[in-house]
Design a protein around this motif. Structure first.
Motif: not given
Length: 306
Positions: A86, A90, A238, A258
């Protein structure tokens, strides 16, 4: 005694100007307030309530387990890899999206013939269906897809982009960047057009070059837009799901799994709804902390605030 002294005092009317103004204000904010309560606060409370239970839909059981799901969260060996994936997604999305959006906005801010056509072309992917956009890219990124076909024309053997651990995450990030870069580009473009031209003229008279004008004038004056786009981009990164589900399904291995996709797997594939709710709480906390941190940083990056 006079008649005025004998008359009772006049009662103040209930529907005063102040109360009318207050009532009008409540009417105006009522739709937003109802929406927040209905679609944010109540679901958030229910998710927290579900995180304290183990809900098996197939067996039709709903048992209170207290903090067991949170203990499972701390002991989940797959969670560090999920959080790392994740963070990589991001970071890559924010850096590439905002850098490319700002570069395009600066280029498209020029007064050239036909520039409106290029603005429309760069913004058009934003209005395209996300699933349709992702499906098209899934064909392009296949081992025998369009990207490798173009590489073969110049004598380069392309990898299997979506099935190789070193290229899968990069592919997903690039697909998402091309999809949404137009939105940030338009925001930056609007901010650039609001910068007073007199400041550039004064800087040129003083001998400042283009890069110095950009660093000393442009960046400070568009810093509120930079803050806004950074918050929007980070929160959006996210919450990515469809791109992962269509392109890689979290693979190869867990290299592109993620947090939102892992949450989906736990809740809707493995039917651990209680643990899925706990992951939702973790996602909410991460988003809230990052948003709060960015908002606190505004005093340093938004220069014209008092």
């Amino acid at each position: 005694m006079t008649a005025a002294a004998d008359s009772p005092p006049r009662k103040r009317p209930f529907w005063t100007i102040e109360r009318r103004d207050a009532a009008a204000g409540y009417v105006f904010i009522a739709p937003q307030l109802i929406g927040i309560v209905t679609f944010v606060l109540i679901p958030l409370g229910l998710v927290f309530w579900y995180s304290l239970h183990e809900w098996n839909v197939l067996a039709n059981t709903f048992n209170f387990v207290g903090s067991a799901n949170y203990q499972m969260l701390l002991n989940d060996k797959a969670l560090p890899q999920v959080l790392l994936s994740s963070a990589i997604f991001s970071a890559g999305l924010v850096v590439l999206n905002m850098s490319l959006a700002l570069l395009l906005a600066v280029l498209l801010d020029q007064k050239l013939k036909g520039i409106v056509v290029f603005r429309t072309l760069f913004f058009s992917p934003v209005v395209v269906s996300l699933v349709a956009w992702t499906i098209v890219w899934s064909f392009l990124l296949q081992n025998n897809g369009g990207i490798n076909g173009m590489l073969q024309m110049i004598g380069v053997e392309g990898p299997n982009w979506l099935r190789h651990p070193s290229t899968a995450m990069l592919s997903v990030v690039v697909v998402q960047v091309f999809k949404n870069v137009g939105l940030n580009m338009i925001l930056f473009l609007a901010a650039l057009q609001g910068v007073p031209k007199e400041l550039y003229e004064a800087a040129r008279v003083d001998g400042a070059g283009r890069f110095k004008q950009f660093r000393r004038i442009t960046l400070p004056l568009i810093s509120p837009t930079i803050l806004l786009t950074s918050i929007i981009t980070i929160v959006g990164s996210l919450q990515v799901f469809a791109q992962i589900a269509v392109l890689t399904q979290g693979g190869p291995g867990m290299s592109t799994t993620v947090l939102v996709y892992y949450l989906y797997q736990q809740a809707f594939q493995f039917h651990f709804f209680g643990y899925g709710s706990t992951l939702s709480i973790l996602l909410f906390v991460i988003v809230a902390v990052l948003t709060f941190a960015q908002w606190q940083l505004r005093k340093r990056i938004v220069f014209y605030e008092n």
